[in-house]
Design an enzyme around this catalytic site. Structure first.
Site, short mmCIF file in Angstrom:
data_model
loop_
_atom_site.label_atom_id
_atom_site.label_comp_id
_atom_site.label_asym_id
_atom_site.label_seq_id
_atom_site.Cartn_x
_atom_site.Cartn_y
_atom_site.Cartn_z
N TYR A 102 -15.54 -9.69 -63.37
CA TYR A 102 -14.87 -9.27 -64.61
C TYR A 102 -14.12 -10.42 -65.29
CZ TYR A 102 -15.99 -4.35 -64.13
OH TYR A 102 -16.65 -3.17 -64.07
N GLU A 203 -22.23 -3.33 -31.34
CA GLU A 203 -22.84 -3.06 -32.65
C GLU A 203 -22.37 -1.73 -33.21
OE1 GLU A 203 -27.09 -2.49 -32.39
OE2 GLU A 203 -27.20 -1.63 -34.39
N ASP A 255 -28.15 -2.07 -29.69
CA ASP A 255 -29.27 -1.20 -29.36
C ASP A 255 -30.42 -2.06 -28.84
OD1 ASP A 255 -27.90 0.97 -30.26
OD2 ASP A 255 -28.95 1.11 -32.20
#
Lengths: 383, 536
Positions: A102, A203, A255
């Protein structure tokens, strides 16, 4: 009143701007064509440094000349962003990347060759100004976090450790059920004292919460961190500082699938998209503690952690996208080690993946008191 | 031609029944209906006016006034005034009241059809409105101005003088004012007439032309060049261009004792040796009297003349091209183009007729947008604009996109592009009787194409220079537009509080750097940069 660290970081940033852009000004005053020489942020210019085990920007440079009609606007945008960030540093501000968008967005009104008045915006979308911020990071060789530019907080930390942030002393062992959100300016954090032997990065936020409530970090004298999925830059920088400045070993638990492996590699060597940050964000010594394919299925030297029945219950069938991603990882040079090739081959062979939550459901105790401590103890990790 | 008694230009006249003539030629002469007739009458009078001036070294001032008759709205009074050589008063009744025959023994390029057209207009007016023709005329050097009011006795092909008079000139005026009243249809003919006037104005930039329409619209084309096209000379016909009919007329000439002398004196490019050569080839004794020639002799002679290869090329002296400067001035006067070029080719010949091709080109400015198929085409034959049957004209064939690769010349159609073609010849190969389009004669087509290529090449050079300059200008603007932004931003980092001063210095230096690179003037770039507003 900004803290001492804060002022120090600002002073460094300001000096860098004055040096690098001062050179440009000098060239202009000598009537020489102003050119920004910026390392290229492209995949082809991403190289893996095997010795330092880092993903780095290659030697290719982009010459952004103000006299090139195709580059003139980018050149102007770069000076604009530089001036805005510079002013924020001077004025003790902490702009977000949206603020910067901006602050720099305005209209340039000019006459075309037919004398008609035309208008052009310095930039239209934040995507454009974000790209310019990345150019400035690369040009100055500094992270936007070090220029005190804020972004959303994502990572969390708890542990036996006290830090100073914004003049307050925060005890990371007294966060209740909550955790300290790793601030977007991790370089402003001052480490006061720490009583921990290793860092465990998880994670999954859910698993982090369970381990925290279980008191894992107290029991095993560690710092517990979650990246809540793909790590943001602040979390990576924070982990890097723990490793570099406090010399703590870092273990990463994800994972058992290609996405988990990639998260590990981002912590360890950096990301392809933002390879220019690796130098200050990557933790080359980070170790992949699990969950590994041999943890699930075992091999000739190793007993699996799960019984065949458990493995059958917990594993999930790999999707086509997982297989594709795994094959991609095989092509990355930093995954071309014996251990990783073995890991990925088992995955491609079994076409099976597993979430950490599955281990937690086998029993939190199993995860916290058996799996993690034993793996660390026996050195059962992949580097 | 109305004008007859001028020292350099003399034409012979021969009587023919005008009633007969007009009965036969009313449609061909263009007087088939009121719309067409109004247009045709104006044309005949304007062309006579121009022939009376520019062929005689006078810069024309032509005024055309078309007025609706207040008593009968379908009647129009056409008055055309010129400042030409005028008509000897004793010839006026004959010139306007009797159809004249101009000798074919001499050829000279003029606009009018041997003065037949204006008489057709007078007769048409007389038949449709019953009004006489009025003529006011005076010649240079005469002290008086003469006035006639005439009608034509169609039976006797004789002028009937209704009124005549004369008065002393108060100033040195010369010229002719002709006024006729005919049945017409302005609203239908308007567009065509205005187009005709405009197209005439394009190739007569040396003429002041005023046109006052019945609805009060006034067109004024001011002279913008003081140069006239060179006048044409009379020449004898070239043997390649004749036919059997012509030879029959020739035979009647009693001035020469032998056929050989007749040939030598009737044609250009035929000397003693050639005449004998041709006659022997035609099995005619060169020493016999022309009156002894049989029909079969004439047929053989005509064939030999056509086939004989060793004549000299036809002379172009009879032709009156406009010239490069006049075409350019004309295009400029009407279209104010940003680029204009023209070329006059060297004389060439087809079938024994000499011709000269001229081509003009105008681009940009006030030139209207063309179609996708080709440029706007302005066709002229012997200085007369051709308005109809454009697509069947050889000029269209040459300039249209399908036959001319405009893209090779940096032009992408549609474009603001005009091509003007002018064919001057002692015999224009018109297609059909309408005389509005020129036939595909290979020699003419070739000359047109060569001429067009030459002017188009100059346009290409102009356009590529323009493109380069615009590219440079565009580049300057692209770069200069960011100067204030860059100067301001760098000043913020470099200034340590002296922002404004550094800002100004950087702005000047950046302008100078761009100037050096683009070859522009630094002050010009500073000006562009200072016009840029950087919003907050």
């Amino acid at each position: 009143m900004p803290s001492k660290v804060d002022l120090e970081v600002r002073r460094r940033g300001i000096k860098l701007f004055q040096e690098k852009f001062g050179r440009l000004v000098k060239r202009i005053l000598e009537c020489k064509p102003p050119t920004l020489v910026i390392p290229k942020r492209t995949l082809t210019n991403t190289i893996y440094d095997e010795r330092r085990r880092l993903l780095l920007l290659g030697p290719e440079k982009l010459r952004r000349s103000f006299l090139d009609v195709n580059e003139a606007k980018k050149f102007a945008q770069t000076t604009l962003m530089a001036a805005i960030i510079y002013e924020a540093l001077i004025n003790n501000e902490y702009p977000t990347i949206r603020d910067l968008y901006y602050r720099g967005k305005h209209t340039i009104r000019y006459r075309d060759i037919h004398g008609k008045i035309r208008e052009e915006n310095t930039w239209d979308e934040q995507r454009e100004s974000d790209a310019v911020i990345r150019d400035i990071e690369v040009y100055l060789g500094i992270l936007r976090e070090e220029l005190l530019i804020l972004s959303k907080e994502k990572g969390k930390v708890v542990g036996n450790m006290r830090i100073r942030s914004g003049g307050d002393i925060i005890d990371l062992s007294k966060m209740g059920h909550g955790a300290y959100a790793i601030e977007p300016t991790p370089d402003l954090i001052e480490f006061i004292d720490v009583d921990a032997e290793f860092v465990l990065v998880v994670e999954k936020d859910a698993v982090f919460q369970q381990l925290h409530r279980y008191g894992f970090w107290k029991k095993y004298k560690s710092i517990l961190i979650t990246s809540a999925g793909q790590p943001d830059r602040a979390t990576r920088r924070f982990v890097r500082r723990l490793s570099e400045e406090l010399k703590l070993p870092v273990y990463i638990l994800t994972d058992a699938d290609p996405y988990g492996w990639y998260i590990y590699s981002v912590f360890k060597i950096g990301s392809i998209a933002l390879s220019y940050e690796s130098e200050r964000l990557a933790t080359p010594d980070a170790k992949f503690i699990g969950v590994s394919m041999t943890d699930i299925f075992g091999d000739k030297n190793k007993k699996p952690w799960l019984s065949p029945q458990e493995a059958k219950n917990y594993i999930i069938k790999a999707k086509d996208a997982d297989i594709k991603r795994a094959k991609e990882l095989l092509s990355y040079i930093w995954f071309q080690s014996k251990a990783w090739e073995k890991e990925i081959k088992i995955f491609l062979n079994k076409k099976a993946k597993l979430e950490i939550e599955a281990l937690a459901s086998k029993g939190l105790r199993f995860l916290a008191d058996t799996y993690i401590p034993q793996k660390i103890e026996t050195g059962d990790w992949i580097l | 031609m109305i004008a007859a008694s001028v020292p350099t230009v003399r034409e012979e006249f021969k009587a023919l029944s005008p009633a007969q003539f007009f009965a036969r030629y009313r449609e061909i002469a263009g007087f088939s209906n009121p719309t067409r007739a109004l247009y045709q009458a104006i044309r005949e009078l304007v062309e006579n006016a121009l022939d009376a001036t520019d062929s005689h070294g006078i810069l024309p001032s032509v005024k055309i006034i078309v007025r609706q008759d207040s008593e009968n709205p379908s009647h129009y009074v056409i008055t055309v005034e010129d400042n030409g050589i005028g008509i000897p008063p004793q010839h006026v009744p004959q010139a306007f009241g009797r159809v004249l025959y101009s000798s074919k023994y001499v050829l000279r390029q003029t606009r009018g059809m041997f003065g037949l057209g204006v008489k057709a207009a007078i007769i048409y007016g007389q038949l449709t409105t019953g009004k006489p023709v009025e003529v006011i005329t005076s010649q240079p050097g005469l002290k008086r101005i003469y006035y006639f009011k005439l009608r034509i006795d169609l039976q006797k092909n004789q002028p009937i003088i209704l009124e005549r008079g004369s008065w002393r000139k108060s100033r040195d005026w010369h010229g002719t004012i002709v006024s006729i009243t005919i049945e017409g249809d302005w609203s239908r003919a308007k567009q065509k007439i205005i187009e005709y006037i405009k197209r005439t104005a394009v190739i007569t930039p040396y003429a002041n032309i005023v046109f006052v329409a019945p609805d009060g619209v006034v067109l004024f084309y001011k002279r913008n060049i003081e140069q006239l096209p060179p006048p044409s000379k009379e020449v004898k016909p070239h043997p390649h261009g004749i036919d059997l009919e012509f030879l029959k007329t020739l035979k009647e000439n009693k001035n020469f004792k032998t056929v050989k002398d007749l040939l030598i004196n009737s044609f250009q490019g035929v000397g003693e040796k050639t005449a004998i050569d041709v006659l022997i080839l035609s099995s005619i004794d060169p020493s016999i009297s022309p009156s002894k020639l049989t029909e079969r002799d004439l047929v053989r002679l005509a064939e030999t003349l056509k086939a004989y290869k060793r004549f000299r090329a036809p002379k172009a002296d009879a032709l009156s091209p406009l010239g490069r400067e006049i075409i350019k001035a004309g295009l400029r006067r009407i279209f104010e183009p940003e680029f204009v070029e023209a070329i006059t080719r060297r004389p060439a010949a087809y079938q024994g007729h000499p011709f000269i091709i001229e081509v003009g080109i105008a681009y940009g400015g006030k030139v209207p947008m063309s179609s996708d198929d080709g440029p706007i085409l302005l066709r002229y034959a012997n200085k007369i604009p051709l308005l109809y049957d454009e697509k069947s004209d050889v000029s269209w064939k040459v300039v249209s996109k399908s036959n001319f690769d405009w893209s090779q010349y940096n032009v992408s159609l549609p474009a603001q592009l005009i091509v003007l073609t002018h064919i001057c010849s002692t015999k224009i190969p018109f297609k059909g009787v309408g005389k509005e389009s020129v036939a595909d004669v290979p020699e003419i087509e070739k000359e047109l194409r060569l001429a067009l290529r030459e002017v188009a090449r100059k346009l290409r050079i102009y356009l590529s220079k323009k493109i380069r300059e615009e590219e440079k200008k565009r580049r300057i603007i692209v770069l200069a537009r960011y100067i204030p932004e860059v100067a301001r931003n760098l000043a913020i980092i470099a200034s340590n509080g002296k922002g404004d001063k550094v800002d100004g210095i950087l702005l000047e230096k950046l302008s100078e750097i761009i100037a050096r690179r683009t070859g522009a003037d630094p002050s010009e770039i500073i000006m562009v940069a200072k016009q840029v507003e950087v919003g907050v």
